[in-house]
Design an enzyme around this catalytic site. Structure first.
Site, PDB file in Angstrom:
ATOM      1  CG  HIS A 114      -1.843  -1.181   1.256  1.00 30.28           C
ATOM      2  ND1 HIS A 114      -1.440  -2.427   1.669  1.00 30.28           N
ATOM      3  CD2 HIS A 114      -3.148  -1.304   0.896  1.00 30.28           C
ATOM      4  CE1 HIS A 114      -2.466  -3.265   1.578  1.00 30.28           C
ATOM      5  NE2 HIS A 114      -3.514  -2.616   1.112  1.00 30.28           N
ATOM      6  N   GLY A 132     -10.071   4.675   7.730  1.00 34.14           N
ATOM      7  CA  GLY A 132     -10.550   3.312   7.973  1.00 34.14           C
ATOM      8  C   GLY A 132     -10.580   3.010   9.461  1.00 34.14           C
ATOM      9  CG  ASN A 179      -5.967   9.773   2.842  1.00 33.07           C
ATOM     10  OD1 ASN A 179      -7.139   9.417   2.931  1.00 33.07           O
ATOM     11  ND2 ASN A 179      -4.964   8.920   2.936  1.00 33.07           N
ATOM     12  CB  VAL A 215      -8.376   8.343  -0.554  1.00 31.20           C
ATOM     13  CG1 VAL A 215      -8.294   6.988  -1.265  1.00 31.20           C
ATOM     14  CG2 VAL A 215      -8.389   9.475  -1.581  1.00 31.20           C
ATOM     15  CG  HIS A 223      -5.846   2.219  -0.419  1.00 31.45           C
ATOM     16  ND1 HIS A 223      -5.892   2.529   0.922  1.00 31.45           N
ATOM     17  CD2 HIS A 223      -5.899   0.860  -0.502  1.00 31.45           C
ATOM     18  CE1 HIS A 223      -5.974   1.401   1.623  1.00 31.45           C
ATOM     19  NE2 HIS A 223      -5.980   0.375   0.783  1.00 31.45           N
ATOM     20  NE  ARG A 244     -22.284 -16.044  38.656  1.00 29.12           N
ATOM     21  CZ  ARG A 244     -23.204 -15.137  38.906  1.00 29.12           C
ATOM     22  NH1 ARG A 244     -22.972 -13.873  38.641  1.00 29.12           N
ATOM     23  NH2 ARG A 244     -24.376 -15.467  39.383  1.00 29.12           N
ATOM     24  CB  SER A 256     -22.436 -10.635  36.255  1.00 29.37           C
ATOM     25  OG  SER A 256     -23.711 -10.079  36.415  1.00 29.37           O
ATOM     26  CD  GLU A 265     -19.154  -5.944  25.571  1.00 32.68           C
ATOM     27  OE1 GLU A 265     -19.237  -5.134  24.617  1.00 32.68           O
ATOM     28  OE2 GLU A 265     -20.076  -6.122  26.390  1.00 32.68           O
ATOM     29  CG  HIS A 291     -28.076 -12.624  27.751  1.00 33.42           C
ATOM     30  ND1 HIS A 291     -28.761 -11.983  26.739  1.00 33.42           N
ATOM     31  CD2 HIS A 291     -27.603 -11.645  28.564  1.00 33.42           C
ATOM     32  CE1 HIS A 291     -28.717 -10.677  26.944  1.00 33.42           C
ATOM     33  NE2 HIS A 291     -28.013 -10.449  28.048  1.00 33.42           N
TER      34      HIS A 291
HETATM   35  C1  LIG Z   1     -11.146  -4.390   9.754  1.00 32.61           C
HETATM   36  C2  LIG Z   1     -10.629  -4.180   8.374  1.00 32.61           C
HETATM   37  N1  LIG Z   1     -11.504  -4.067   7.354  1.00 32.61           N
HETATM   38  C3  LIG Z   1     -11.060  -3.902   6.086  1.00 32.61           C
HETATM   39  C4  LIG Z   1      -9.721  -3.875   5.807  1.00 32.61           C
HETATM   40  C5  LIG Z   1      -9.230  -3.742   4.378  1.00 32.61           C
HETATM   41  N2  LIG Z   1      -8.674  -2.398   4.172  1.00 32.61           N
HETATM   42  C6  LIG Z   1      -7.369  -2.150   4.263  1.00 32.61           C
HETATM   43  S1  LIG Z   1      -6.994  -0.532   4.053  1.00 32.61           S
HETATM   44  C7  LIG Z   1      -8.615  -0.135   3.798  1.00 32.61           C
HETATM   45  C8  LIG Z   1      -9.021   1.283   3.557  1.00 32.61           C
HETATM   46  C9  LIG Z   1      -8.541   2.154   4.647  1.00 32.61           C
HETATM   47  O1  LIG Z   1      -8.737   3.488   4.341  1.00 32.61           O
HETATM   48  P1  LIG Z   1      -7.814   4.578   5.023  1.00 32.61           P
HETATM   49  O2  LIG Z   1      -7.699   4.318   6.461  1.00 32.61           O
HETATM   50  O3  LIG Z   1      -8.333   5.905   4.624  1.00 32.61           O
HETATM   51  O4  LIG Z   1      -6.389   4.293   4.410  1.00 32.61           O
HETATM   52  P2  LIG Z   1      -5.680   5.061   3.216  1.00 32.61           P
HETATM   53  O5  LIG Z   1      -6.538   4.851   2.004  1.00 32.61           O
HETATM   54  O6  LIG Z   1      -5.605   6.476   3.602  1.00 32.61           O
HETATM   55  O7  LIG Z   1      -4.352   4.371   3.112  1.00 32.61           O
HETATM   56  C10 LIG Z   1      -9.413  -1.264   3.885  1.00 32.61           C
HETATM   57  C11 LIG Z   1     -10.879  -1.263   3.703  1.00 32.61           C
HETATM   58  C12 LIG Z   1      -8.840  -4.018   6.902  1.00 32.61           C
HETATM   59  N3  LIG Z   1      -7.519  -4.015   6.749  1.00 32.61           N
HETATM   60  N4  LIG Z   1      -9.319  -4.134   8.157  1.00 32.61           N
END
Ligand SMILES: Cc1ncc(C[n+]2csc(CCOP(=O)(O)OP(=O)(O)O)c2C)c(N)n1
Length: 673
Positions: free
Chosen positions: A41, A171, A200, A202, A276, A368, A395, A422, A484
């Protein structure tokens, strides 16, 4: 020396020309590494290059020669897909990560795995990649730092004042775990935490506006954070924001929203979703030219090398000054020094099980409840042990009575009130365990382990000694009904490699389970404890029950005649197997199997002694899905379990309705071929 003289590093003027050059060279390393394996990436390492230069070339406190320096700043790359960001800077900074390893990015047995993996690369503080987890880990690190300062710093020798710095993108911030973790950090005033938001516009598939429109800064401010926005390519602006965040002690963590252009340096893809991933790598030649880099791939200039060597010398000086403070602290505070060292080394009292008092033979209670009593004994024996609950202490019973509550008015408290979070609890426990001083345990209802499963999986992957105390372990929960009542949860966790799942049958097995969990250093353990009372199995020696848990499975009732049938059970169902055996006669053996993983790690001889292969008439019973038990009963045997969801009714009624009775065991055995 008093406080560490960090300020002189962070506020002195930036060397723009050399750091800009280093930023472009880090871009070059990322482009070349990703081009050479055609995967990875580019977006993050290229977009965040200027911030990387300021962090590693100026503002972060670390020492490549002492990657585990106790008072280093922790840098966690939550957006683990941008791993080449971290590897480039670790290489340039002088960590033991040679250029060959950068060239071997993502290759078998390299120190540069696809996503950062704890323990594989010096300077990598957490295994990241599943988005959002790193933010939870950073909060755990921040908690651990506050706790360490509260417990170990003295007025004369403040040995801990590190900051926790986390880099995350859209993300990570979209994932729910980050909201849980951020709320916890804000509430607990973890002002030692700096979250850099690589903003960014994106994500992976598309421009971020397709999926988000929240005002992230306002969101964080509402959670008790400071939030600022800067241009992430402006090194001065970033340094100013970072320095302010670093020096802030007003009880607010800081979010630095850094506006960046993704994949800056490859004009064909910069600023778009195509930037990306690895898509831009095909423009490596022209990108290198545009960045003013030599034609030769993987080049770091002598100027950059020598400048970073000089910076490293400054950092080494900071380290050795701290070492002097640390030595003085050690000689003045020998008890604390031993406690800290024991924590770091995972050293435990010699006979931990022996420090847990035996239960009265008349004790009849839920496991428990027994767990709650055991917790007091192990907490006394292990000062590094801390525990928390996701709003269920009443609990889960794991509260340390003499431990005090962790919070902004008492960072030394050993009980952590995680709130109903959690997932963050799991990731925060991981952060504490990564830090390595304290032994974290977290509790909730067993069925909600699913809410923290991604963090449990990472604890197992990273080999972290985290403990989970999961109560209300079966349909025996009763009236709360199928929502539960875990039926698949115990086995669902058993399939995670390197996770030990222990479901003890009675108080003494529970004592063994706590001791086994705490003695384990190379991975997590989940304890499944009952809500309902279970009898104490006084016919089996206390030592056999405790030690039996360490072995994973053991003979709970030996046959008196030639062996004909083996009954295998875990947890609350052991009592049914024992009662059924009484009925069935002297040729029946009962095996208690609290932990499949431990049993499977025993020698073949031991396993054969417990489950001799020539006895094929075997029946297993557990109040949960049957799948995994077939490996112990074989095709000639039977499994009594629950391959459906539970029922809302009193626990004993549900158990009976679903066949969890001695009578049913007898019936099934009598129907064996
Ligand atoms: C929990 C999870 N879901 C999906 C992905 C797949 N994934 C990797 S990077 C990405 C996009 C992330 O976007 P961003 O944080 O904006 O990263 P950038 O494009 O700026 O590098 C996705 C969906 C992952 N690594 N983890």
């Amino acid at each position: 020396m008093g406080a560490i003289d960090y300020f002189s590093i962070s506020m002195s003027q930036l060397n723009h020309s050399i750091l800009s050059r280093a930023a472009n060279e880090s871009r070059g390393l990322a482009i070349d590494a990703i081009a050479s394996c055609s995967s990875g990436h580019l977006g993050l390492p290229l977009g965040c290059a200027e911030m990387g230069a300021v962090l590693f070339g100026h503002a972060l406190r670390y020492d490549p020669d002492h990657p585990k320096w106790l008072n280093r700043d922790r840098f966690i790359l939550s957006g683990g897909h941008g791993s080449m960001f971290l590897y480039s800077w670790l290489h340039i900074s002088g960590y033991d990560l040679p250029l060959d390893q950068i060239k071997n990015f993502r290759q078998l047995h390299s120190m540069t795995p696809g996503h950062p993996e704890f323990g594989e690369t010096p300077g990598v503080e957490a295994t990241t990649g599943p988005l959002g987890q790193g933010i939870g880990n950073a909060v755990g690190y921040a908690l651990s730092a506050k706790m360490a300062a509260a417990r170990f710093n003295t007025a004369e020798h403040p040995i801990f004042d590190q900051r926790i710095v986390c880099l995350a993108g859209d993300g990570c911030l979209q994932e729910g775990i980050s909201a849980e973790a951020a709320a916890f950090a804000g509430h607990n005033k973890l002002d030692n935490l700096i979250l850099i938001y690589d903003s960014n516009d994106v994500t992976l598939d598309a421009m971020a506006k397709v999926t988000q429109s929240a005002d992230t800064r306002k969101r964080f401010e509402a959670l008790g954070w400071n939030a600022v926005k800067i241009n992430g390519h402006d090194m001065d602006a970033f340094l100013e924001a970072f320095t302010k965040a670093r020096n802030n002690s007003e009880g607010r963590p800081t979010l630095i929203e850094a506006r960046t252009e993704i994949a800056r340096g490859i004009p064909e893809v910069a600023g778009t979703a195509a930037g990306h991933g690895e898509g831009g790598a095909k423009f490596a030649e022209s990108a290198r030219k545009g960045l003013g880099l030599p034609e030769e791939a993987f080049s770091v200039s002598d100027e950059t090398k020598s400048w970073f060597a000089g910076h490293r010398a400054k950092l080494q000086k900071a380290y050795s000054e701290w070492e002097d403070t640390f030595s003085a602290w050690k000689s003045d505070n020998s008890r604390l020094a031993t406690e800290l060292d024991d924590g770091m080394e995972g050293r435990l009292p010699e006979d931990l099980p022996g420090l847990i008092p035996e239960f009265d033979s008349a004790y009849t209670n839920a496991t428990r409840a027994a767990g709650g009593e055991i917790m007091q004994a192990v907490a006394e024996a292990i000062p590094q042990l801390i525990t928390g609950s996701a709003d269920l202490y009443s609990s889960t019973k794991n509260y340390i009575q003499s431990g005090g509550d962790f919070g902004s008015d008492n960072y030394g408290g050993r009980n952590i009130w995680f709130g109903i979070r959690e997932h963050a609890m799991g990731a925060i426990c991981n952060g504490i365990a990564y830090d390595g001083i304290f032994r974290p345990t977290g509790a909730t209802f067993a069925v909600f382990a699913d809410y923290m499963r991604p963090a449990i999986r990472l604890a197992a992957l990273a080999g972290l000694p985290v403990g989970y105390i999961l109560t209300h372990d079966s349909v025996g929960v009763g009236e709360d009904g199928p929502t539960h009542q875990p039926v698949e949860t115990v086995s669902g966790l058993r399939v995670i490699p390197n996770l030990d799942v222990i479901r003890p049958a009675d108080p003494e097995e529970t004592a063994g389970a706590f001791a086994a969990m705490l003695e384990r250093q190379d991975g997590p353990t989940a304890l499944f404890l009952t809500r309902q009372s279970v009898p104490t199995q006084n016919d089996i020696a206390v030592n056999s029950r405790r030690k039996g848990v360490f072995m994973g499975g053991y003979i709970a009732r030996e046959e008196k005649d030639d062996l004909d049938v083996i009954l295998i059970a875990s947890g609350s169902e052991l009592t049914h197997a024992l009662h059924a055996a009484e009925e069935l006669g002297d040729s029946v053996r009962v095996v208690s199997m609290p932990c499949m993983e431990r049993f499977d790690r025993q020698t073949a001889d031991y396993r054969e002694s417990v489950l001799p292969h020539n006895c094929t008439r075997r029946v297993a019973i557990e109040a949960g899905v049957t799948g995994l038990w077939w490996k112990y009963v074989g095709s000639g045997g039977k499994v009594i379990g629950i391959d459906r969801f539970g029922i809302s009714a009193p626990g004993a009624v549900v158990m009976k309705e679903l066949g969890m009775t001695p009578e049913n065991v007898v019936k099934v055995v009598n129907n064996l071929p």
